[in-house]
Design a protein around this motif. Structure first.
Motif, PDB file in Angstrom:
ATOM      1  N   ARG A  38      33.167  51.610  44.132  1.00  0.00           N
ATOM      2  CA  ARG A  38      33.426  52.222  45.671  1.00  0.00           C
ATOM      3  C   ARG A  38      34.594  53.188  45.883  1.00  0.00           C
ATOM      4  N   LYS A  39      34.723  53.247  46.809  1.00  0.00           N
ATOM      5  CA  LYS A  39      35.159  54.365  47.409  1.00  0.00           C
ATOM      6  C   LYS A  39      36.650  54.570  46.636  1.00  0.00           C
ATOM      7  N   ALA A  40      37.484  53.524  47.005  1.00  0.00           N
ATOM      8  CA  ALA A  40      39.248  53.523  45.900  1.00  0.00           C
ATOM      9  C   ALA A  40      38.619  53.096  44.368  1.00  0.00           C
ATOM     10  N   TYR A  41      37.396  53.023  43.836  1.00  0.00           N
ATOM     11  CA  TYR A  41      38.120  52.891  42.237  1.00  0.00           C
ATOM     12  C   TYR A  41      36.591  53.173  41.625  1.00  0.00           C
ATOM     13  N   ASP A  42      35.761  53.082  40.687  1.00  0.00           N
ATOM     14  CA  ASP A  42      35.082  52.913  39.482  1.00  0.00           C
ATOM     15  C   ASP A  42      34.780  52.722  38.094  1.00  0.00           C
ATOM     16  N   LEU A  43      34.714  51.700  38.128  1.00  0.00           N
ATOM     17  CA  LEU A  43      35.278  51.250  36.797  1.00  0.00           C
ATOM     18  C   LEU A  43      33.571  50.948  35.869  1.00  0.00           C
ATOM     19  N   TYR A  44      33.609  51.159  34.994  1.00  0.00           N
ATOM     20  CA  TYR A  44      32.445  50.871  33.694  1.00  0.00           C
ATOM     21  C   TYR A  44      32.811  50.399  32.561  1.00  0.00           C
ATOM     22  N   LEU A  45      32.578  49.191  32.190  1.00  0.00           N
ATOM     23  CA  LEU A  45      33.275  48.625  31.311  1.00  0.00           C
ATOM     24  C   LEU A  45      31.902  48.204  30.410  1.00  0.00           C
ATOM     25  N   ARG A  46      32.305  47.999  28.921  1.00  0.00           N
ATOM     26  CA  ARG A  46      31.538  47.456  28.071  1.00  0.00           C
ATOM     27  C   ARG A  46      31.997  46.013  28.207  1.00  0.00           C
ATOM     28  N   TYR A  47      31.017  44.737  27.644  1.00  0.00           N
ATOM     29  CA  TYR A  47      31.515  44.100  27.851  1.00  0.00           C
ATOM     30  C   TYR A  47      31.473  42.627  25.992  1.00  0.00           C
TER      31      TYR A  47
END
Length: 135
Positions: A38-47
């Motif tokens: 979103r505008k406030a955050y950018d997360l990308y995780l490997r689960y």
């Protein structure tokens, strides 16, 4: 519902609460990667990727960005991950391909270099202790 989908639901609840959105967009792909942007955050995780490179039972932060910095969003995100570690049975949190900002972030919370200088890892047990004693 699959475990990763439940994790995404919990992550969405955290992000909605933290950033005051009506909904969040965290979702998993077929390779067990999670993205939330979103505008406030950018997360990308490997689960919990297969333990070919990373230790078994690891959540890997492949991308972490918060629009507003120095307001506790990163620390809150780490607390979220620690609080949910027992529920989802992971023992480590890693950060991969760090830039200067994420390197400072990882150093601040006690992550240690892992296999190469741009990657870092910490056990949930150690991170929990650091967060409990962090001012």
């Amino acid at each position: 519902m699959k475990e990763i989908e439940k994790f995404c639901d919990d992550l969405n609840s955290f992000l909605v609460g933290r950033f005051n959105y009506k909904e969040s967009l965290a979702h998993a792909d077929l390779s067990n990667n999670i993205s939330a942007k979103r505008k406030a955050y950018d997360l990308y995780l490997r689960y919990k990727p297969k333990p070919i490179y990373w230790k078994e039972d690891t959540i890997v932060i492949a991308r972490i960005f918060f629009h507003k910095t120095k307001v506790g969003s990163g620390k809150s995100f780490l607390k979220f991950l620690v609080e949910h570690s027992n529920k989802y049975c992971y023992k480590y949190i890693a950060i991969e391909s760090m830039n200067e900002n994420s390197k400072q972030f990882s150093d601040k919370f006690g992550f240690k270099e892992y296999k190469e200088p741009k990657n870092a890892i910490i056990s949930i047990k150690k991170l929990r202790n650091i967060l409990e004693n962090y001012e």
